[in-house]
Design an enzyme around this catalytic site. Structure first.
Site, PDB file in Angstrom:
ATOM      1  N   TYR A  96      35.872 -32.362 -45.215  1.00 27.79           N
ATOM      2  CA  TYR A  96      37.224 -32.866 -45.475  1.00 27.79           C
ATOM      3  C   TYR A  96      38.116 -31.857 -46.177  1.00 27.79           C
ATOM      4  O   TYR A  96      39.297 -31.800 -45.937  1.00 27.79           O
ATOM      5  CB  TYR A  96      37.155 -34.110 -46.367  1.00 27.79           C
ATOM      6  CG  TYR A  96      36.658 -35.350 -45.672  1.00 27.79           C
ATOM      7  CD1 TYR A  96      37.545 -36.204 -45.026  1.00 27.79           C
ATOM      8  CD2 TYR A  96      35.310 -35.684 -45.669  1.00 27.79           C
ATOM      9  CE1 TYR A  96      37.101 -37.356 -44.382  1.00 27.79           C
ATOM     10  CE2 TYR A  96      34.853 -36.835 -45.042  1.00 27.79           C
ATOM     11  CZ  TYR A  96      35.754 -37.665 -44.401  1.00 27.79           C
ATOM     12  OH  TYR A  96      35.312 -38.793 -43.764  1.00 27.79           O
ATOM     13  N   ASN A 115      29.814 -33.429 -42.363  1.00 30.02           N
ATOM     14  CA  ASN A 115      31.084 -34.058 -42.736  1.00 30.02           C
ATOM     15  C   ASN A 115      31.882 -33.037 -43.526  1.00 30.02           C
ATOM     16  O   ASN A 115      31.361 -32.446 -44.485  1.00 30.02           O
ATOM     17  CB  ASN A 115      30.857 -35.291 -43.619  1.00 30.02           C
ATOM     18  CG  ASN A 115      30.261 -36.455 -42.853  1.00 30.02           C
ATOM     19  OD1 ASN A 115      30.064 -36.378 -41.633  1.00 30.02           O
ATOM     20  ND2 ASN A 115      29.966 -37.541 -43.560  1.00 30.02           N
ATOM     21  N   HIS A 144      24.131 -45.731 -44.308  1.00 35.99           N
ATOM     22  CA  HIS A 144      25.410 -45.250 -44.840  1.00 35.99           C
ATOM     23  C   HIS A 144      25.704 -46.019 -46.139  1.00 35.99           C
ATOM     24  O   HIS A 144      26.609 -46.847 -46.196  1.00 35.99           O
ATOM     25  CB  HIS A 144      26.519 -45.431 -43.800  1.00 35.99           C
ATOM     26  CG  HIS A 144      27.768 -44.630 -44.049  1.00 35.99           C
ATOM     27  ND1 HIS A 144      28.310 -43.760 -43.122  1.00 35.99           N
ATOM     28  CD2 HIS A 144      28.585 -44.567 -45.130  1.00 35.99           C
ATOM     29  CE1 HIS A 144      29.424 -43.211 -43.628  1.00 35.99           C
ATOM     30  NE2 HIS A 144      29.617 -43.688 -44.842  1.00 35.99           N
ATOM     31  N   GLU A 177      32.208 -36.274 -39.424  1.00 39.13           N
ATOM     32  CA  GLU A 177      33.388 -36.859 -40.076  1.00 39.13           C
ATOM     33  C   GLU A 177      34.373 -35.754 -40.406  1.00 39.13           C
ATOM     34  O   GLU A 177      33.975 -34.679 -40.864  1.00 39.13           O
ATOM     35  CB  GLU A 177      33.047 -37.553 -41.409  1.00 39.13           C
ATOM     36  CG  GLU A 177      32.457 -38.934 -41.277  1.00 39.13           C
ATOM     37  CD  GLU A 177      32.142 -39.576 -42.627  1.00 39.13           C
ATOM     38  OE1 GLU A 177      32.849 -39.310 -43.614  1.00 39.13           O
ATOM     39  OE2 GLU A 177      31.169 -40.342 -42.678  1.00 39.13           O
ATOM     40  N   GLU A 234      25.569 -38.333 -45.961  1.00 39.23           N
ATOM     41  CA  GLU A 234      25.973 -37.699 -47.214  1.00 39.23           C
ATOM     42  C   GLU A 234      25.063 -37.980 -48.405  1.00 39.23           C
ATOM     43  O   GLU A 234      25.453 -38.653 -49.364  1.00 39.23           O
ATOM     44  CB  GLU A 234      27.407 -38.121 -47.578  1.00 39.23           C
ATOM     45  CG  GLU A 234      28.427 -37.658 -46.564  1.00 39.23           C
ATOM     46  CD  GLU A 234      29.855 -37.917 -47.024  1.00 39.23           C
ATOM     47  OE1 GLU A 234      30.055 -38.571 -48.057  1.00 39.23           O
ATOM     48  OE2 GLU A 234      30.775 -37.453 -46.342  1.00 39.23           O
ATOM     49  N   ARG A 238      30.460 -43.275 -33.547  1.00 33.66           N
ATOM     50  CA  ARG A 238      29.478 -43.212 -34.630  1.00 33.66           C
ATOM     51  C   ARG A 238      29.669 -44.429 -35.524  1.00 33.66           C
ATOM     52  O   ARG A 238      30.764 -44.636 -36.052  1.00 33.66           O
ATOM     53  CB  ARG A 238      29.666 -41.923 -35.428  1.00 33.66           C
ATOM     54  CG  ARG A 238      28.784 -41.868 -36.644  1.00 33.66           C
ATOM     55  CD  ARG A 238      28.934 -40.585 -37.466  1.00 33.66           C
ATOM     56  NE  ARG A 238      28.087 -40.712 -38.631  1.00 33.66           N
ATOM     57  CZ  ARG A 238      28.457 -40.491 -39.894  1.00 33.66           C
ATOM     58  NH1 ARG A 238      29.681 -40.067 -40.164  1.00 33.66           N
ATOM     59  NH2 ARG A 238      27.622 -40.686 -40.878  1.00 33.66           N
TER      60      ARG A 238
HETATM   61  C1  PNW Z   1      32.876 -39.826 -46.921  1.00 39.40           C
HETATM   62  N1  PNW Z   1      34.159 -35.605 -51.708  1.00 39.40           N
HETATM   63  O1  PNW Z   1      32.768 -39.790 -48.320  1.00 39.40           O
HETATM   64  C2  PNW Z   1      32.097 -41.049 -46.440  1.00 39.40           C
HETATM   65  O2  PNW Z   1      31.056 -40.691 -45.561  1.00 39.40           O
HETATM   66  C3  PNW Z   1      32.931 -42.130 -45.836  1.00 39.40           C
HETATM   67  O3  PNW Z   1      32.245 -43.351 -45.875  1.00 39.40           O
HETATM   68  C4  PNW Z   1      34.261 -42.190 -46.530  1.00 39.40           C
HETATM   69  O4  PNW Z   1      35.036 -43.288 -46.135  1.00 39.40           O
HETATM   70  C5  PNW Z   1      34.978 -40.891 -46.229  1.00 39.40           C
HETATM   71  O5  PNW Z   1      34.201 -39.754 -46.575  1.00 39.40           O
HETATM   72  C6  PNW Z   1      36.322 -40.777 -46.941  1.00 39.40           C
HETATM   73  O6  PNW Z   1      36.145 -40.825 -48.323  1.00 39.40           O
HETATM   74  C7  PNW Z   1      33.140 -38.694 -49.081  1.00 39.40           C
HETATM   75  O7  PNW Z   1      34.434 -35.871 -52.895  1.00 39.40           O
HETATM   76  C8  PNW Z   1      33.541 -38.963 -50.384  1.00 39.40           C
HETATM   77  O8  PNW Z   1      34.234 -34.423 -51.318  1.00 39.40           O
HETATM   78  C9  PNW Z   1      33.863 -37.947 -51.241  1.00 39.40           C
HETATM   79  C10 PNW Z   1      33.806 -36.633 -50.816  1.00 39.40           C
HETATM   80  C11 PNW Z   1      33.410 -36.337 -49.512  1.00 39.40           C
HETATM   81  C12 PNW Z   1      33.080 -37.388 -48.647  1.00 39.40           C
END
Ligand code: PNW
Length: 470
Positions: A308, A306, A119, A376, A164, A74
């Protein structure tokens, strides 16, 4: 075991890896402008001028992908590399050539390209006209997407319009954390979201009308979901967590993926009520017309997710109308993270694998068994080569993913590890590292070195399971 047709991949984004910010005809974008004019907003005062230099080193990147055995890669297209002025009247042949070379090399190596059209790197000339606060952005984005489908759609069969939207609008237009750095919380962020959702729908319909019959691909959008767990077991806090999910994920996903379309009802109601109390003559959340609701609804072939981390959410029932409006105030929740959760180098990212399973179950219920591509998932550290923390993260998140698939029948089709490389981590510069490969940013050659996690991921992909792999 992962299902037989399950796909493994990894990801990057143009501004974070390409460099060559002003070479071979590329125009200026909002991240070029933001990092050059406000370096103090980036932790190490760095920028993506050179980054991983993948503009020149994409062949090395493909070798790394091949070695890990991923089935897809991706990456995102830089709008200003393809259209230096943002508008589609002037196409940059070097930009087209660069992405053709990359796509062709991937295909030659049996790696499926999964392409994010946008992006975060809006061409500066379009931002000068308001960017996503200007409704004409939906036309400009459609024109750009047509160029992209015409040039790459014969070989690219998996498309994401936006990465996002919530981060683009909240951080870029609401609270000055990301480019373009507007500071219009509770107004600019909603306006950005409104136009972005329409732009997505327009491009989906464009694909349907002009390209799908010949090119036969799939088009969707990637939205990030941070799981919201009730802070206590009280009814008020359980409702608050649910409300927070509606205000974060539902904001973007409901208009597209929910059978009723439109923004979540609770969101329309609360923003409208609070706006009135604050003295606004109309809701700060723009309205879709009935026709628009129908036009937007169903504009997806799968759901890009995505994920995390996880937050806790708590109800705040008192309705303060002092100070600046904000999406958080509108949602009447406060969120935080448990200090006992394992930390990363990103302030917002704590390791909470069970939140992944809960997210997937929630999505499956709300959006009726939609096929999900994880686009992601990953964790940050300081760039250690022996990155046991990252291996631990992947092991537990992949296990949480398997729970969702096998115990809860969630239809997850693909998994993407963020990221192939250490790269420009936005406001965290080169301090926070997400890569499966270390990049030496002091080396003009930007030497790449596989971390322990790259070898771990290779083994997982080869075995198609996580048990017994370390
Ligand atoms: C993503 N949050 O950003 C982006 O898609 C990527 O480009 C980035 O490098 C990656 O995650 C890591 O940061 C996020 O606050 C930024 O929950 C913040 C959040 C989630 C995703």
């Amino acid at each position: 075991m992962f299902p037989d047709d399950f796909l493994f991949g990894t990801a990057t984004a143009s501004y974070q890896i390409e460099g060559a910010w002003n070479l071979s005809g590329k125009g200026e974008n909002v991240w070029d402008r933001f990092t050059h004019t406000s370096p103090e907003l980036i932790i190490d005062r760095s920028n993506g001028d050179v980054a991983c230099d993948s503009y020149h080193k994409y062949e090395d990147d493909v070798v790394l992908l091949k070695k890990m055995g991923v089935q897809f890669y991706r990456f995102s297209l830089s709008w200003s590399r393809i259209l230096p002025q943002g508008f589609a009247y002037k196409i940059n042949p070097d930009g087209i050539r660069y992405y053709n070379n990359l796509i062709n090399l991937l295909i030659k190596n049996n790696i499926i390209p999964l392409v994010t059209i946008f992006h975060w790197d809006t061409p500066q000339p379009l931002e000068d006209l308001g960017g996503f606060t200007n409704e004409l952005m939906t036309d400009w984005f459609e024109d750009y997407a047509r160029v992209v489908f015409e040039n790459f759609g014969d070989r690219v069969k998996l498309w994401l319009t936006f990465n996002e939207p919530k981060q683009i609008c909240l951080q870029g237009y609401g609270r000055n954390r990301n480019a373009p750095g507007y500071n219009s919380s509770g107004i600019g962020d909603y306006l950005c979201g409104h136009n972005l959702i329409k732009a997505h729908a327009k491009v989906y319909h464009l694909y349907d009308k002009e390209f799908r019959s010949k090119q036969n691909g799939n088009v969707s959008i990637t939205i990030d979901l941070e799981w919201m767990e009730p802070g206590t077991n009280s009814t008020a806090d359980r409702e608050a967590a649910e409300r927070s999910l509606a205000f974060s994920f539902g904001w973007y996903a409901d208009p597209i993926f929910h059978p009723n379309g439109d923004y979540p009802e609770i969101m329309r109601k609360l923003v409208s009520e609070r706006s009135k109390r604050e003295g606004f003559r109309r809701s700060r959340l723009p309205q879709f017309t009935k026709e628009e609701v129908e036009y937007i609804k169903g504009t997806y072939d799968f759901l890009g997710l995505n994920h995390y981390t996880t937050f806790l959410g708590k109800d705040i029932s008192e309705i303060l109308t002092d100070g600046k409006p904000s999406v958080e105030k509108d949602s009447r929740t406060v969120t935080w993270q448990d200090p006992s959760w394992t930390a990363s180098t990103s302030g917002w990212l704590k390791v909470v694998p069970w939140g992944f399973t809960k997210s997937l179950i929630w999505l499956n219920n709300r959006y009726q068994n939609v096929p999900i591509y994880i686009t992601e998932n990953g964790v940050s550290d300081h760039g250690e080569i022996d990155d046991q923390g990252r291996i631990n993260y992947y092991k537990h998140y992949l296990s949480a993913l398997l729970d969702a698939i096998h115990d809860h029948n969630v239809s997850v089709k693909a998994y993407t590890a963020w990221s192939l490389l250490d790269n420009f981590e936005w406001r965290d510069g080169y301090i926070s590292r997400f890569g499966l490969h270390h990049v030496d940013f002091n080396d003009p050659g930007r030497k790449r070195t596989p971390k322990a996690s790259a070898e771990y991921y290779r083994k997982v992909i080869a075995a198609r399971k996580i048990d017994g792999i370390d």
